[in-house]
Write an enzyme that holds these catalytic residues in place. Structure first.
Site, PDB file in Angstrom:
ATOM      1  N   HIS A 165       2.127   0.380  -9.542  1.00 35.88           N
ATOM      2  CA  HIS A 165       2.763   1.177  -8.491  1.00 35.88           C
ATOM      3  C   HIS A 165       2.999   0.356  -7.224  1.00 35.88           C
ATOM      4  O   HIS A 165       3.878   0.653  -6.430  1.00 35.88           O
ATOM      5  CB  HIS A 165       1.889   2.381  -8.134  1.00 35.88           C
TER       6      HIS A 165
ATOM      7  N   GLU B 142       7.395   4.712   3.961  1.00 37.44           N
ATOM      8  CA  GLU B 142       7.050   6.085   3.592  1.00 37.44           C
ATOM      9  C   GLU B 142       7.227   6.998   4.805  1.00 37.44           C
ATOM     10  O   GLU B 142       7.897   8.014   4.733  1.00 37.44           O
ATOM     11  CB  GLU B 142       5.617   6.128   3.060  1.00 37.44           C
TER      12      GLU B 142
ATOM     13  N   HIS C  77      -0.169  -0.300   4.180  1.00 36.23           N
ATOM     14  CA  HIS C  77      -1.264   0.648   4.363  1.00 36.23           C
ATOM     15  C   HIS C  77      -2.606  -0.060   4.202  1.00 36.23           C
ATOM     16  O   HIS C  77      -2.820  -0.739   3.197  1.00 36.23           O
ATOM     17  CB  HIS C  77      -1.173   1.793   3.335  1.00 36.23           C
TER      18      HIS C  77
ATOM     19  N   THR D 268      -0.587   9.096  -0.341  1.00 35.06           N
ATOM     20  CA  THR D 268       0.839   9.264  -0.635  1.00 35.06           C
ATOM     21  C   THR D 268       1.139   9.053  -2.120  1.00 35.06           C
ATOM     22  O   THR D 268       2.293   9.056  -2.519  1.00 35.06           O
ATOM     23  CB  THR D 268       1.698   8.293   0.212  1.00 35.06           C
ATOM     24  N   THR D 269       0.076   8.836  -2.911  1.00 31.59           N
ATOM     25  CA  THR D 269       0.234   8.713  -4.368  1.00 31.59           C
ATOM     26  C   THR D 269      -0.733   9.690  -5.031  1.00 31.59           C
ATOM     27  O   THR D 269      -1.733  10.073  -4.428  1.00 31.59           O
ATOM     28  CB  THR D 269      -0.108   7.281  -4.837  1.00 31.59           C
TER      29      THR D 269
ATOM     30  N   HIS E 208       4.507  -0.620   0.425  1.00 28.54           N
ATOM     31  CA  HIS E 208       5.564   0.251  -0.124  1.00 28.54           C
ATOM     32  C   HIS E 208       6.895  -0.358   0.306  1.00 28.54           C
ATOM     33  O   HIS E 208       7.031  -0.837   1.426  1.00 28.54           O
ATOM     34  CB  HIS E 208       5.437   1.668   0.431  1.00 28.54           C
TER      35      HIS E 208
ATOM     36  N   HIS F 116      -2.205  -2.180   0.655  1.00 24.62           N
ATOM     37  CA  HIS F 116      -1.080  -2.264  -0.286  1.00 24.62           C
ATOM     38  C   HIS F 116       0.232  -2.025   0.452  1.00 24.62           C
ATOM     39  O   HIS F 116       0.225  -1.646   1.634  1.00 24.62           O
ATOM     40  CB  HIS F 116      -1.265  -1.238  -1.415  1.00 24.62           C
TER      41      HIS F 116
END
Ligand SMILES: *[C@@H]1O[C@H](CO)[C@@H](O)[C@H](O)[C@H]1NC(C)=O
Ligand SMILES: *[C@@H]1O[C@H](CO)[C@@H](O)[C@H](O)[C@H]1NC(C)=O
Length: 394
Positions: free
Chosen positions: A90, A129, A142, A224-225, A117, A115
């Site tokens: 992801h 995000e 994040h 958010t996941t 995005h 991590h």
């Protein structure tokens, strides 16, 4: 006995299969069969009312002067032990050592991982995000922490309210390369496929953050996941961090969401979730838009110079006006002088009557006036004459 043995084996295999399926999370994605709109079917919290990310509408935020700057703890003391970077299918995750933490919140938080995005390079597409006034950034970092004052570990904290604290850093592209991000980006080619892992040299994690840690947005939200637990105290920094277009391109095009053994390679792109409604939540700001505190020293200098230029300009204008008025006054006086002199020069031509009779007339008038005043004074004297009489009375 053979039949019974086979039956037991089948039952064991069945349990192992179901257990395997529940332990190993359902393979969710951002689009497709288990895309983000389907997440709530498999992960009920994803359908909650305090979900992340959100769109920050700056005019609807509320200034909270009690929000002090967040303080990264030990971010720069990375030590000699390497970090672990891995592709979880992801995103790219960097595991963080447990001596790193976060202060400036009501509790002490311990760092877990960070991590990224990102998008897919198309200009209309986002990548971040969180959005500010509906606008996306190119990517978002994040940094995840858990509340180590209230909970023993990440898995215990992540389901609890106030269990997690995540720093959100909006990333935009510019001309210059950001060398700090190369500490991660340089190793993405070693974890192209899902489940791949690599050790990378430890580096200063604080160098990934913006300079200004005092100005941020704060709200209560979620992961958010999936499983989207609503356990996150969010800190989204106002200042964005800049990387080069080439760096963003590497982030967007190197990784696959598919495993190495899978025949169909799937690029890992657009791994950002759509924004979710606030639902009566209020986004707090650590800074006030009207406050001078919000202005940088450069902006203050610009304003001071602007005001000074304005004052000088005003002084010049006032000076000009005063000079003009003086000039016209002088001009007026000169014309008066010239007029009176011309009239005296006009006396010379013979066609005009001599000034003498006029003077005589004036003398006569003066004499008459003097007589009048003499008469008046004599009259008053006459009237005042009897006044001393009563005073002499005993
Ligand atoms: C986390 O803490 C809980 C509660 O103390 C414990 O049951 C669990 O085993 C711990 N998990 C890990 C991964 O250490
Ligand atoms: C988040 O929720 C807590 C209650 O758990 C509340 O005290 C706090 O004020 C909330 N924070 C924000 C930014 O709304």
């Amino acid at each position: 006995m053979d039949c019974l043995g086979l039956f037991i084996l089948l039952i064991l295999m069945f349990f192992q299969w179901t257990a395997g399926h529940t332990a190993e999370e359902i393979s969710w994605t951002y689009t497709g069969l288990v895309g983000q709109s389907e997440w709530p079917e498999y992960f009920p919290d994803c359908g909650g009312t305090s979900q992340s990310p959100v769109d920050v509408i700056t005019t609807q935020t509320k200034y909270d002067p009690s929000l002090i700057p967040v303080t990264p703890l030990g971010y720069s003391q990375h030590g000699n032990r390497p970090f672990t970077l891995y592709n979880n299918g992801h995103t790219a995750v960097v595991e963080l050592p447990d001596w790193m933490g976060l202060g400036g919140l009501p509790w002490l938080f311990t760092a877990v991982q960070m991590h990224l995005h990102w998008g897919s390079g198309s200009p209309s597409h986002g990548g971040s995000e969180h959005t500010i006034n509906g606008l996306s950034a190119d990517a978002e970092l994040h940094v995840v922490h858990y509340n180590s004052e209230l909970y023993p570990n990440m898995s215990a904290a992540m389901t609890q309210r106030d269990g997690l604290a995540v720093l959100g850093i909006l990333i935009v592209t510019g001309e210059e390369t950001n060398p700090s991000f190369n500490n991660i980006l340089n190793y993405l080619s070693r974890i192209r496929h899902a489940n791949q892992k690599v050790s990378i040299p430890a580096f200063d994690v604080q160098s990934l953050l913006p300079q200004d840690l005092g100005r941020y947005y704060r709200y209560n939200g979620s992961l958010t996941t999936p499983p989207c637990y609503q356990s996150v105290i969010w800190t989204l920094f106002h200042e964005r961090v800049q990387i080069s277009k080439a760096q963003l391109l590497r982030m967007e095009t190197i990784l696959y969401s598919s495993k190495a053994e899978e025949p169909d390679k799937m690029l890992l792109q657009d791994n950002y979730r759509a924004t979710h409604p606030l639902n009566h939540r209020v986004i707090l700001t650590s800074f006030s838009a009207e406050s001078w505190k919000e202005l940088s020293s450069g902006e203050v200098t610009a304003i001071v110079i602007g005001v000074m230029c304005g004052c000088v300009g005003l002084a010049v204008v006032i000076r000009f006006i005063v000079k003009t008025i003086r000039f016209f006054k002088l001009l007026h006086l000169e014309t008066v002088v010239v007029n009176s002199s011309t009239s005296s020069w006009d006396v010379l031509p013979s066609n005009r009557p001599a000034p003498m009779p006029r003077i005589k007339e004036m003398e006569k008038a003066l004499e008459k006036k003097q007589d009048m005043t003499l008469n008046l004074t004599s009259e008053t004297e006459k009237k005042e004459e009897p006044s001393p009489c009563p005073e002499t009375e005993p």
